[in-house]
Write an enzyme that holds these catalytic residues in place. Structure first.
Site, PDB file in Angstrom:
ATOM      1  CB  SER B  18      -0.907   0.006   1.235  1.00 46.14           C
ATOM      2  OG  SER B  18      -1.758  -1.115   1.236  1.00 46.14           O
ATOM      3  NE  ARG B  43       1.546   4.415   9.838  1.00 41.94           N
ATOM      4  CZ  ARG B  43       1.392   3.115   9.531  1.00 41.94           C
ATOM      5  NH1 ARG B  43       0.203   2.550   9.574  1.00 41.94           N
ATOM      6  NH2 ARG B  43       2.427   2.393   9.182  1.00 41.94           N
ATOM      7  CG  HIS B  46      -2.134   3.037   4.836  1.00 38.65           C
ATOM      8  ND1 HIS B  46      -2.424   2.559   6.086  1.00 38.65           N
ATOM      9  CD2 HIS B  46      -2.026   1.951   4.043  1.00 38.65           C
ATOM     10  CE1 HIS B  46      -2.492   1.230   6.036  1.00 38.65           C
ATOM     11  NE2 HIS B  46      -2.251   0.842   4.815  1.00 38.65           N
TER      12      HIS B  46
END
Lengths: 211, 211
Positions: B18, B43, B46
């Site tokens: 990812s 993040r 994400h």
């Protein structure tokens, strides 16, 4: 910039005002949302400030009525994240007899997942299938949770009654959602990569608040 | 559409894959993120699948280093949502001595908020100010939490050492963030309406994982 730009709004009025703004901006954008679906779509926008959900949230026929009838009759919620479990209004749900389950943090789930080389979400869904109660699945994180449910369905082991499919991410998320968009399981699914535990919780809460 | 579209990825590889996709797409979009900030910004993307955060996340000078030094020295996290508390990796944080606090569900907080006609978030921040430990505030829901911190600072009652300001919404959210963007308190703030408890948790976790 200082406190002059802060508008005084009574705490009890903040949510109402927010929904008014969302409603007006959706109108300004020319986005038409069916009345039945509007409380869910608007609550998702409320929780994300992301109007893209007005275009990507997909509802199977009568999804709202089916899900609400299930909740009224005491259906449980199974989710794949502790964050979604934290965000769902468990007190309101309990007034109809429902409980929220998340097996992701169970040590036995972690152990079995490691042994089999699958995700904890995969094992969690198998545990849920053994609960023997009507379940609305609220998947906010792991596409493998949706894939696990689909595989059990294909194998004739288990058939989910309702799927809220809003995992988020970049690996298999779009494809996992498509599995259910093409199935005949009643669903609320967000097409594409977006979603999340906050979105899953918002959808469940919107269903409960509308009862 | 069926299982043919599902790519087999080892569970242990999903997150890595990812982040590779996020890195590549950011490059393709020509978005340059400073090395120090990249783990946090990525993040957040994400956790949301929303690349807009690459443009809107704002970091004060040396924010990452300051926050990580605080965590290394045992700083606690105070958040305004139980969802963020559920999402923060408390085990990893505890290895440095830190704990996560959320006062939103305390009955005495609800009672005082009602009596004073303020939000629970306002009272929660006042409770946090009494903790007498170094605190990183991780505000993922209520702009009134930021406003409460700012007011205590203006009155000379309390000064937050670090603010993660990512409340989400439509009423006072932009203005509350601006209060801290213009202050000299170290911060990570998402400009605009977007944010959320998932974003707050993702930022804290990215800080901890980088230690």
């Amino acid at each position: 910039m200082n406190m002059e730009n802060i508008e005084f709004v009574l705490p009890s009025e903040i949510e109402k005002r927010s929904f008014e703004i969302i409603t007006k901006e959706l109108e300004d954008m020319g986005k038409i949302i069916p009345d039945e679906e509007a409380p869910v779509t608007k609550r998702v926008i409320h929780t994300s400030a992301d109007f893209e959900y007005a275009d990507t949230l997909a509802y199977s026929e009568n999804a709202i009525k089916i899900a609400r009838d299930m909740i009224k009759n005491g259906a449980h919620i199974v989710t794949d994240t502790n964050m979604a479990m934290a965000g769902i209004n468990k007190k309101r749900l309990a007034t109809y007899g429902g409980e929220v389950h998340c097996f992701m943090a169970d040590e036995s789930v972690a152990k079995e997942a490691k042994e089999r080389g699958v995700t904890r979400a995969t094992v969690s869904m198998e545990r849920a299938a053994e609960l023997n109660v009507p379940i609305i699945f609220a998947i906010g994180n792991a596409p493998t949770a949706l894939i696990s449910l689909y595989e059990m369905m294909e194998k004739g082991i288990y058939r989910p009654e309702f799927v809220i499919g809003v995992p988020v991410g970049f690996v298999n998320v779009v494809a996992a959602k498509e599995l259910f968009l093409q199935s005949d399981v009643p669903y609320i699914i967000n097409r594409g990569r977006k979603g999340g535990s906050n979105i899953a919780a918002a959808i469940v809460n919107a269903l409960v608040y509308g009862l």
